[in-house]
Scaffold this motif. Structure first.
Motif, PDB file in Angstrom:
ATOM      1  N   LYS A 183       0.822  -1.203   0.000  1.00 37.05           N
ATOM      2  CA  LYS A 183       0.000   0.000   0.000  1.00 37.05           C
ATOM      3  C   LYS A 183       0.859   1.256   0.000  1.00 37.05           C
ATOM      4  CE  LYS A 183      -4.110  -2.010   2.132  1.00 37.05           C
ATOM      5  NZ  LYS A 183      -5.074  -1.947   3.260  1.00 37.05           N
ATOM      6  N   LYS A 184       2.022   1.193   0.678  1.00 34.15           N
ATOM      7  CA  LYS A 184       2.929   2.348   0.670  1.00 34.15           C
ATOM      8  C   LYS A 184       3.439   2.610  -0.742  1.00 34.15           C
ATOM      9  CE  LYS A 184       4.770   2.065   5.394  1.00 34.15           C
ATOM     10  NZ  LYS A 184       4.488   3.439   5.825  1.00 34.15           N
ATOM     11  N   ILE A 185       3.847   1.551  -1.438  1.00 29.33           N
ATOM     12  CA  ILE A 185       4.357   1.709  -2.801  1.00 29.33           C
ATOM     13  C   ILE A 185       3.281   2.298  -3.703  1.00 29.33           C
ATOM     14  CG2 ILE A 185       5.279   0.515  -4.819  1.00 29.33           C
ATOM     15  CD1 ILE A 185       7.269   0.685  -2.535  1.00 29.33           C
ATOM     16  N   GLU A 186       2.042   1.827  -3.573  1.00 25.80           N
ATOM     17  CA  GLU A 186       0.940   2.358  -4.376  1.00 25.80           C
ATOM     18  C   GLU A 186       0.742   3.842  -4.109  1.00 25.80           C
ATOM     19  OE1 GLU A 186      -2.518   0.057  -3.604  1.00 25.80           O
ATOM     20  OE2 GLU A 186      -1.714  -1.792  -4.493  1.00 25.80           O
ATOM     21  N   ARG A 187       0.764   4.224  -2.835  1.00 24.62           N
ATOM     22  CA  ARG A 187       0.589   5.635  -2.486  1.00 24.62           C
ATOM     23  C   ARG A 187       1.746   6.476  -2.994  1.00 24.62           C
ATOM     24  NH1 ARG A 187       0.561   5.165   2.550  1.00 24.62           N
ATOM     25  NH2 ARG A 187       2.466   6.222   3.228  1.00 24.62           N
ATOM     26  N   TRP A 188       2.961   5.962  -2.836  1.00 26.83           N
ATOM     27  CA  TRP A 188       4.131   6.704  -3.307  1.00 26.83           C
ATOM     28  C   TRP A 188       4.120   6.855  -4.823  1.00 26.83           C
ATOM     29  CZ3 TRP A 188       8.021   3.594   0.203  1.00 26.83           C
ATOM     30  CH2 TRP A 188       7.852   4.017   1.532  1.00 26.83           C
ATOM     31  N   GLN A 189       3.634   5.826  -5.533  1.00 30.27           N
ATOM     32  CA  GLN A 189       3.562   5.928  -6.988  1.00 30.27           C
ATOM     33  C   GLN A 189       2.588   7.020  -7.412  1.00 30.27           C
ATOM     34  OE1 GLN A 189       5.513   4.013  -9.368  1.00 30.27           O
ATOM     35  NE2 GLN A 189       4.789   5.844 -10.442  1.00 30.27           N
ATOM     36  N   LYS A 190       1.478   7.165  -6.689  1.00 28.73           N
ATOM     37  CA  LYS A 190       0.527   8.227  -6.994  1.00 28.73           C
ATOM     38  C   LYS A 190       1.158   9.600  -6.788  1.00 28.73           C
ATOM     39  CE  LYS A 190      -3.743   5.671  -6.120  1.00 28.73           C
ATOM     40  NZ  LYS A 190      -4.985   5.580  -5.295  1.00 28.73           N
ATOM     41  N   ILE A 191       2.026   9.718  -5.779  1.00 29.20           N
ATOM     42  CA  ILE A 191       2.712  10.990  -5.548  1.00 29.20           C
ATOM     43  C   ILE A 191       3.628  11.305  -6.723  1.00 29.20           C
ATOM     44  CG2 ILE A 191       4.437  12.138  -4.091  1.00 29.20           C
ATOM     45  CD1 ILE A 191       3.196  10.572  -1.722  1.00 29.20           C
ATOM     46  N   SER A 192       4.309  10.287  -7.232  1.00 30.15           N
ATOM     47  CA  SER A 192       5.150  10.457  -8.416  1.00 30.15           C
ATOM     48  C   SER A 192       4.308  10.890  -9.613  1.00 30.15           C
ATOM     49  CB  SER A 192       5.895   9.159  -8.732  1.00 30.15           C
ATOM     50  OG  SER A 192       6.655   9.273  -9.915  1.00 30.15           O
ATOM     51  N   ASP A 193       3.155  10.233  -9.784  1.00 27.92           N
ATOM     52  CA  ASP A 193       2.261  10.567 -10.903  1.00 27.92           C
ATOM     53  C   ASP A 193       1.867  12.044 -10.869  1.00 27.92           C
ATOM     54  OD1 ASP A 193       2.410   7.868 -11.322  1.00 27.92           O
ATOM     55  OD2 ASP A 193       0.317   7.437 -10.843  1.00 27.92           O
ATOM     56  N   GLU A 194       1.479  12.517  -9.699  1.00 27.40           N
ATOM     57  CA  GLU A 194       1.009  13.891  -9.571  1.00 27.40           C
ATOM     58  C   GLU A 194       2.147  14.897  -9.772  1.00 27.40           C
ATOM     59  OE1 GLU A 194      -2.103  14.922  -9.427  1.00 27.40           O
ATOM     60  OE2 GLU A 194      -2.654  12.808  -9.621  1.00 27.40           O
ATOM     61  N   ALA A 195       3.331  14.565  -9.266  1.00 25.88           N
ATOM     62  CA  ALA A 195       4.473  15.471  -9.418  1.00 25.88           C
ATOM     63  C   ALA A 195       4.844  15.639 -10.887  1.00 25.88           C
ATOM     64  CB  ALA A 195       5.670  14.936  -8.630  1.00 25.88           C
ATOM     65  N   VAL A 196       4.771  14.554 -11.644  1.00 23.44           N
ATOM     66  CA  VAL A 196       5.097  14.604 -13.072  1.00 23.44           C
ATOM     67  C   VAL A 196       4.113  15.484 -13.833  1.00 23.44           C
ATOM     68  CG1 VAL A 196       4.969  13.206 -15.161  1.00 23.44           C
ATOM     69  CG2 VAL A 196       6.412  12.480 -13.295  1.00 23.44           C
ATOM     70  N   LYS A 197       2.842  15.360 -13.506  1.00 24.51           N
ATOM     71  CA  LYS A 197       1.843  16.166 -14.211  1.00 24.51           C
ATOM     72  C   LYS A 197       2.082  17.646 -13.978  1.00 24.51           C
ATOM     73  CE  LYS A 197      -1.690  12.556 -14.032  1.00 24.51           C
ATOM     74  NZ  LYS A 197      -2.980  12.121 -13.453  1.00 24.51           N
TER      75      LYS A 197
ATOM     76  N   GLU B  63       9.184   5.492 -11.878  1.00 21.75           N
ATOM     77  CA  GLU B  63       8.637   4.350 -11.155  1.00 21.75           C
ATOM     78  C   GLU B  63       9.168   4.307  -9.724  1.00 21.75           C
ATOM     79  OE1 GLU B  63       8.446  -0.549 -11.407  1.00 21.75           O
ATOM     80  OE2 GLU B  63       9.635   0.586 -12.855  1.00 21.75           O
ATOM     81  N   ILE B  64       8.271   4.096  -8.781  1.00 22.24           N
ATOM     82  CA  ILE B  64       8.662   3.818  -7.402  1.00 22.24           C
ATOM     83  C   ILE B  64       8.689   2.297  -7.283  1.00 22.24           C
ATOM     84  CG2 ILE B  64       8.241   4.269  -4.974  1.00 22.24           C
ATOM     85  CD1 ILE B  64       8.628   6.779  -6.804  1.00 22.24           C
ATOM     86  N   LYS B  65       9.876   1.737  -7.258  1.00 23.91           N
ATOM     87  CA  LYS B  65      10.007   0.287  -7.334  1.00 23.91           C
ATOM     88  C   LYS B  65       9.787  -0.370  -5.978  1.00 23.91           C
ATOM     89  CE  LYS B  65      13.001   0.300 -11.389  1.00 23.91           C
ATOM     90  NZ  LYS B  65      14.220  -0.261 -12.008  1.00 23.91           N
ATOM     91  N   LYS B  66       9.640  -1.675  -6.023  1.00 24.73           N
ATOM     92  CA  LYS B  66       9.422  -2.456  -4.815  1.00 24.73           C
ATOM     93  C   LYS B  66      10.613  -2.305  -3.870  1.00 24.73           C
ATOM     94  CE  LYS B  66       7.979  -7.076  -3.335  1.00 24.73           C
ATOM     95  NZ  LYS B  66       8.874  -7.139  -2.174  1.00 24.73           N
ATOM     96  N   GLU B  67      10.330  -2.256  -2.589  1.00 24.99           N
ATOM     97  CA  GLU B  67      11.385  -2.117  -1.581  1.00 24.99           C
ATOM     98  C   GLU B  67      12.328  -3.322  -1.614  1.00 24.99           C
ATOM     99  OE1 GLU B  67       8.274  -4.642   0.276  1.00 24.99           O
ATOM    100  OE2 GLU B  67       8.289  -2.854  -1.000  1.00 24.99           O
ATOM    101  N   ILE B  68      13.605  -3.089  -1.307  1.00 28.89           N
ATOM    102  CA  ILE B  68      14.589  -4.168  -1.272  1.00 28.89           C
ATOM    103  C   ILE B  68      15.483  -4.020  -0.049  1.00 28.89           C
ATOM    104  CG2 ILE B  68      14.625  -4.495  -3.774  1.00 28.89           C
ATOM    105  CD1 ILE B  68      17.198  -2.942  -3.896  1.00 28.89           C
ATOM    106  N   GLN B  69      16.162  -5.105   0.279  1.00 28.80           N
ATOM    107  CA  GLN B  69      17.140  -5.094   1.363  1.00 28.80           C
ATOM    108  C   GLN B  69      18.453  -4.493   0.865  1.00 28.80           C
ATOM    109  OE1 GLN B  69      16.440  -5.967   4.551  1.00 28.80           O
ATOM    110  NE2 GLN B  69      14.326  -6.379   3.910  1.00 28.80           N
ATOM    111  N   PHE B  70      19.230  -3.934   1.782  1.00 31.04           N
ATOM    112  CA  PHE B  70      20.477  -3.271   1.414  1.00 31.04           C
ATOM    113  C   PHE B  70      21.398  -4.192   0.624  1.00 31.04           C
ATOM    114  CE2 PHE B  70      24.962  -2.460   2.262  1.00 31.04           C
ATOM    115  CZ  PHE B  70      25.088  -1.158   1.792  1.00 31.04           C
ATOM    116  N   GLN B  71      21.556  -5.431   1.064  1.00 32.27           N
ATOM    117  CA  GLN B  71      22.487  -6.341   0.393  1.00 32.27           C
ATOM    118  C   GLN B  71      22.059  -6.635  -1.046  1.00 32.27           C
ATOM    119  OE1 GLN B  71      20.841  -6.953   3.220  1.00 32.27           O
ATOM    120  NE2 GLN B  71      19.959  -9.025   3.292  1.00 32.27           N
TER     121      GLN B  71
END
Length: 246
Positions: free
Chosen positions: A124-138, A147-155
């Motif tokens: 749900k965080k990724i979905e919300r963050w992607q919408k923020i990206s969408d609005e900023a671009v417009k 694209e706000i990609k899926k979260e990953i571990q540091f390694q």
């Protein structure tokens, strides 16, 4: 003029169809546009169009192409921001401002010093963050939606370094090598750049060593220590200034 994004399959002959319900609602209810009004559209890949609305209803808006050009505002440089996940609320600002500055994609990274309470529930965080990206671009009229990609571990993030031409690691303990010196020493212009930013508290010593061992360049952003939500913006602005205008 607001910008809207469509898929290439929505462009046929001289007509572009807008089918996204949120875009249709915005055009109808917020902008209050109708037949004869102009709409700025991107195909999200290569071209931007100036169009005129010809038909409009609650499920479909069709526009006629008046002008077609290659992206005018999309940076050639592709910067990926590997962002150490900060405390609640800061990621929204990080995404909005870095999208405006020209970032190509953002990858949230779990690090040793990441402080969050819901590590197992990020969809749900990724979905919300992607919408923020969408609005900023417009707002800033870029050609693509970062694209706000899926979260990953540091390694796992470290394992991805090989696909970039340049990897920068702004580090508060770096005293001898500035980002300015690094960028101005390059012999060729990179096409793909990665920037690693730690969360509050920065990267651990072990993480810093791992980045450097994997080929990341440790650089200083200046004499002051920047907050995590500021450091990425500063680094991207500096990289864009030096390399996008190469």
């Amino acid at each position: 003029m607001s910008r809207f994004f469509v898929d290439s399959t929505d462009i046929k002959d001289n007509v572009i169809s807008i089918t996204d319900q949120e875009d249709i609602r915005h055009i109808l209810k917020v902008l209050r546009l109708g037949p004869g009004d102009t709409v700025d559209i991107s195909d999200s890949a290569e071209f931007e169009y100036q169009t005129e609305i010809i038909t409009i209803d609650k499920n479909l808006i069709e526009t006629k192409i008046l002008d077609k050009q290659k992206f005018a505002r999309e940076p050639e440089l592709k910067i990926t921001l590997f962002q150490g996940i900060p405390k609640q609320g800061k990621m929204e600002t990080i995404i909005q401002k870095n999208v405006e500055l020209g970032v190509y994609s953002i990858i949230p990274v779990f690090t040793h010093r990441t402080v969050v309470t819901d590590k197992g529930s990020f969809c749900k965080k990724i979905e919300r963050w992607q919408k923020i990206s969408d609005e900023a671009v417009k707002q800033c009229k870029r050609g693509i939606i970062p694209e706000i990609k899926k979260e990953i571990q540091f390694q796992d993030a470290v394992k991805e370094l090989g696909q970039y031409d340049l990897v920068l690691f702004p580090y508060e303990n770096e005293e001898n090598y500035s980002i300015k010196a690094c960028l101005r020493s390059l012999q060729a212009k990179p096409q793909k750049v990665a920037i690693f930013i730690g969360p509050e508290g920065g990267f651990s010593d072990a993480e810093a060593d791992a980045l450097i061992a994997a080929g990341a360049v440790s650089v200083s952003l200046g004499r002051t220590v920047l907050r995590t939500e500021t450091a990425g913006m500063a680094a991207i602005a500096m990289v864009m200034y030096e390399l996008e205008l190469w």
